[in-house]
Structure formats: C-alpha cells, structure tokens
Scaffold this motif. Structure first.
Motif, mmCIF file in Angstrom:
data_model
loop_
_atom_site.group_PDB
_atom_site.id
_atom_site.type_symbol
_atom_site.label_atom_id
_atom_site.label_comp_id
_atom_site.label_asym_id
_atom_site.label_seq_id
_atom_site.Cartn_x
_atom_site.Cartn_y
_atom_site.Cartn_z
ATOM 1 N N GLY A 31 -2.308 -8.635 -9.127
ATOM 2 C CA GLY A 31 -3.061 -7.505 -9.659
ATOM 3 C C GLY A 31 -2.781 -6.248 -8.871
ATOM 4 N N SER A 32 -3.481 -5.181 -9.264
ATOM 5 C CA SER A 32 -3.305 -3.881 -8.622
ATOM 6 C C SER A 32 -4.649 -3.337 -8.188
ATOM 7 C CB SER A 32 -2.657 -2.902 -9.592
ATOM 8 O OG SER A 32 -1.408 -3.390 -10.019
ATOM 9 N N LEU A 33 -4.647 -2.667 -7.054
ATOM 10 C CA LEU A 33 -5.866 -2.057 -6.521
ATOM 11 C C LEU A 33 -5.745 -0.540 -6.578
ATOM 12 C CD1 LEU A 33 -6.179 -4.263 -3.326
ATOM 13 C CD2 LEU A 33 -7.599 -4.430 -5.378
ATOM 14 N N GLY A 34 -6.881 0.120 -6.744
ATOM 15 C CA GLY A 34 -6.901 1.579 -6.699
ATOM 16 C C GLY A 34 -6.501 2.206 -8.009
ATOM 17 N N GLY A 35 -5.665 3.217 -7.922
ATOM 18 C CA GLY A 35 -5.243 3.938 -9.114
ATOM 19 C C GLY A 35 -6.336 4.857 -9.619
ATOM 20 N N ASN A 77 0.848 -1.180 0.000
ATOM 21 C CA ASN A 77 0.000 0.000 0.000
ATOM 22 C C ASN A 77 0.891 1.241 0.000
ATOM 23 O OD1 ASN A 77 -1.589 2.261 1.041
ATOM 24 N ND2 ASN A 77 -3.180 0.731 1.402
ATOM 25 N N HIS A 78 0.775 2.054 -1.046
ATOM 26 C CA HIS A 78 1.629 3.231 -1.219
ATOM 27 C C HIS A 78 1.214 4.413 -0.360
ATOM 28 C CE1 HIS A 78 4.199 1.752 -4.472
ATOM 29 N NE2 HIS A 78 3.137 1.063 -4.832
ATOM 30 N N GLY A 79 0.109 4.318 0.325
ATOM 31 C CA GLY A 79 -0.334 5.429 1.162
ATOM 32 C C GLY A 79 -1.153 6.432 0.382
ATOM 33 N N THR A 80 -1.195 7.647 0.881
ATOM 34 C CA THR A 80 -2.099 8.663 0.330
ATOM 35 C C THR A 80 -1.377 9.775 -0.441
ATOM 36 O OG1 THR A 80 -2.004 9.806 2.454
ATOM 37 C CG2 THR A 80 -3.847 8.282 2.111
ATOM 38 N N CYS A 81 -0.195 9.492 -0.952
ATOM 39 C CA CYS A 81 0.572 10.527 -1.668
ATOM 40 C C CYS A 81 0.002 10.889 -3.030
ATOM 41 C CB CYS A 81 2.012 10.094 -1.855
ATOM 42 S SG CYS A 81 2.960 10.187 -0.342
ATOM 43 N N GLY A 82 -0.687 9.996 -3.653
ATOM 44 C CA GLY A 82 -1.196 10.286 -4.989
ATOM 45 C C GLY A 82 -2.390 9.436 -5.329
ATOM 46 N N ALA A 83 -3.362 10.048 -5.964
ATOM 47 C CA ALA A 83 -4.589 9.332 -6.319
ATOM 48 C C ALA A 83 -4.355 8.277 -7.386
ATOM 49 C CB ALA A 83 -5.643 10.324 -6.802
ATOM 50 N N ASP A 84 -3.306 8.423 -8.178
ATOM 51 C CA ASP A 84 -3.093 7.483 -9.269
ATOM 52 C C ASP A 84 -2.177 6.314 -8.906
ATOM 53 O OD1 ASP A 84 -0.871 9.083 -9.065
ATOM 54 O OD2 ASP A 84 -0.565 9.264 -11.217
ATOM 55 N N LEU A 85 -1.695 6.265 -7.658
ATOM 56 C CA LEU A 85 -0.854 5.140 -7.245
ATOM 57 C C LEU A 85 -1.717 3.898 -7.037
ATOM 58 C CD1 LEU A 85 1.496 6.855 -4.646
ATOM 59 C CD2 LEU A 85 2.034 6.231 -7.001
ATOM 60 N N THR A 86 -1.172 2.757 -7.412
ATOM 61 C CA THR A 86 -1.890 1.496 -7.206
ATOM 62 C C THR A 86 -1.209 0.696 -6.106
ATOM 63 O OG1 THR A 86 -0.594 0.395 -8.938
ATOM 64 C CG2 THR A 86 -2.718 1.345 -9.587
ATOM 65 N N ASP A 87 -1.990 -0.102 -5.418
ATOM 66 C CA ASP A 87 -1.485 -1.002 -4.389
ATOM 67 C C ASP A 87 -1.327 -2.374 -5.022
ATOM 68 O OD1 ASP A 87 -1.725 1.141 -2.644
ATOM 69 O OD2 ASP A 87 -3.696 0.511 -1.954
ATOM 70 N N GLU A 88 -0.118 -2.890 -4.972
ATOM 71 C CA GLU A 88 0.175 -4.165 -5.607
ATOM 72 C C GLU A 88 -0.213 -5.315 -4.690
ATOM 73 O OE1 GLU A 88 1.105 -3.812 -8.798
ATOM 74 O OE2 GLU A 88 0.987 -1.693 -8.268
ATOM 75 N N VAL A 89 -0.835 -6.342 -5.269
ATOM 76 C CA VAL A 89 -1.232 -7.531 -4.521
ATOM 77 C C VAL A 89 -0.363 -8.689 -5.003
ATOM 78 C CG1 VAL A 89 -3.119 -9.102 -3.924
ATOM 79 C CG2 VAL A 89 -3.593 -6.665 -4.309
ATOM 80 N N LEU A 90 0.322 -9.335 -4.054
ATOM 81 C CA LEU A 90 1.235 -10.436 -4.358
ATOM 82 C C LEU A 90 0.807 -11.686 -3.604
ATOM 83 C CD1 LEU A 90 4.582 -8.505 -3.701
ATOM 84 C CD2 LEU A 90 3.379 -8.726 -5.882
ATOM 85 N N ASP A 91 1.078 -12.853 -4.185
ATOM 86 C CA ASP A 91 0.814 -14.087 -3.449
ATOM 87 C C ASP A 91 2.029 -14.414 -2.581
ATOM 88 O OD1 ASP A 91 2.736 -15.341 -5.084
ATOM 89 O OD2 ASP A 91 1.282 -16.568 -6.154
ATOM 90 N N ALA A 92 2.010 -15.541 -1.899
ATOM 91 C CA ALA A 92 3.081 -15.920 -0.973
ATOM 92 C C ALA A 92 4.406 -16.200 -1.680
ATOM 93 C CB ALA A 92 2.664 -17.132 -0.150
ATOM 94 N N ASN A 93 4.375 -16.349 -3.008
ATOM 95 C CA ASN A 93 5.592 -16.532 -3.803
ATOM 96 C C ASN A 93 5.997 -15.240 -4.492
ATOM 97 O OD1 ASN A 93 5.881 -19.339 -3.243
ATOM 98 N ND2 ASN A 93 4.183 -19.716 -4.648
#
Length: 114
Positions: free
Chosen positions: A85-89, A64-80
C-alpha cells in the motif's frame, strides 16, 4: 573505597558507551534493486530514505520520498518487495491492510539520501 567507586563508575560508563546493538536485518535482494531505482528516480528530495519496520508481525519497508511534495506517497513493501500500500499523499492515508501504520515499529534506516 573512593578509588573502587570511581573505577566501578568508569567501567560502567565505558561499558554503556560501547554497548553493541542487535545486528541489522539482512536486506532482501529485491529491496536492493528497488533502492537503486529509488535513488535515481524522479523524486530527488534531499531527505528521502528507506526504512525497515515491524508491522502486523512481519518485516516491511517504507520508501519515503521526503518533503518535496505534499502529494507524494510513501510505498510500503513486504520482504518480497510486494506492494502492500501507500501512505500519505493528498488523501493523507495512514492505513495498510486496514491497520493504522502508526502502530509499526521502526527497526532501522536501510538507506538515506546523501
């Protein structure tokens, strides 16, 4: 009688306060390296963090990149550390693998910006 009630209440209160939580999940080695890169990356938001979730029957991690920019996405990774995928943006995506990520259950914060 009152003394026993007070002692019982005190014991119950002390026990409740010291209740142990389940041990934290082991952080995968690949995620440790990813977190190091995330700490020094271009997103220097003071409120960025990495969290662990249970989603679609597996453990996943969100950068989670925080609240610095509305266009930033939060990356979702599995255990490997495979990118799921990406959330937000700008589009406000909320789906990973076709499912609404709001159904995920957060387990813990793995890392948080100091």
């Amino acid at each position: 009688m009152m003394r026993f009630a007070c002692a019982g209440l005190l014991t119950l209160t002390a026990t409740a306060c010291s209740r142990q939580t389940a041990p934290a999940s082991r952080t995968p080695d690949c995620l440790s390296a990813t977190i190091k890169a995330f700490q020094t990356g271009s997103s220097a938001c003071a409120d960025r963090f990495v969290s662990e979730h249970t989603f679609q029957g597996q453990t996943v991690y969100v950068l989670n990149h925080g609240t610095c920019g509305a266009d930033l996405t939060d990356e979702v990774l599995d255990a490997n550390c495979k990118h799921l995928g990406s959330l937000g943006g700008i589009t406000g995506n909320i789906k990973i693998n076709g499912e609404d990520f709001r159904t995920a259950r957060q387990v813990r914060i793995v890392w948080k910006a100091p």
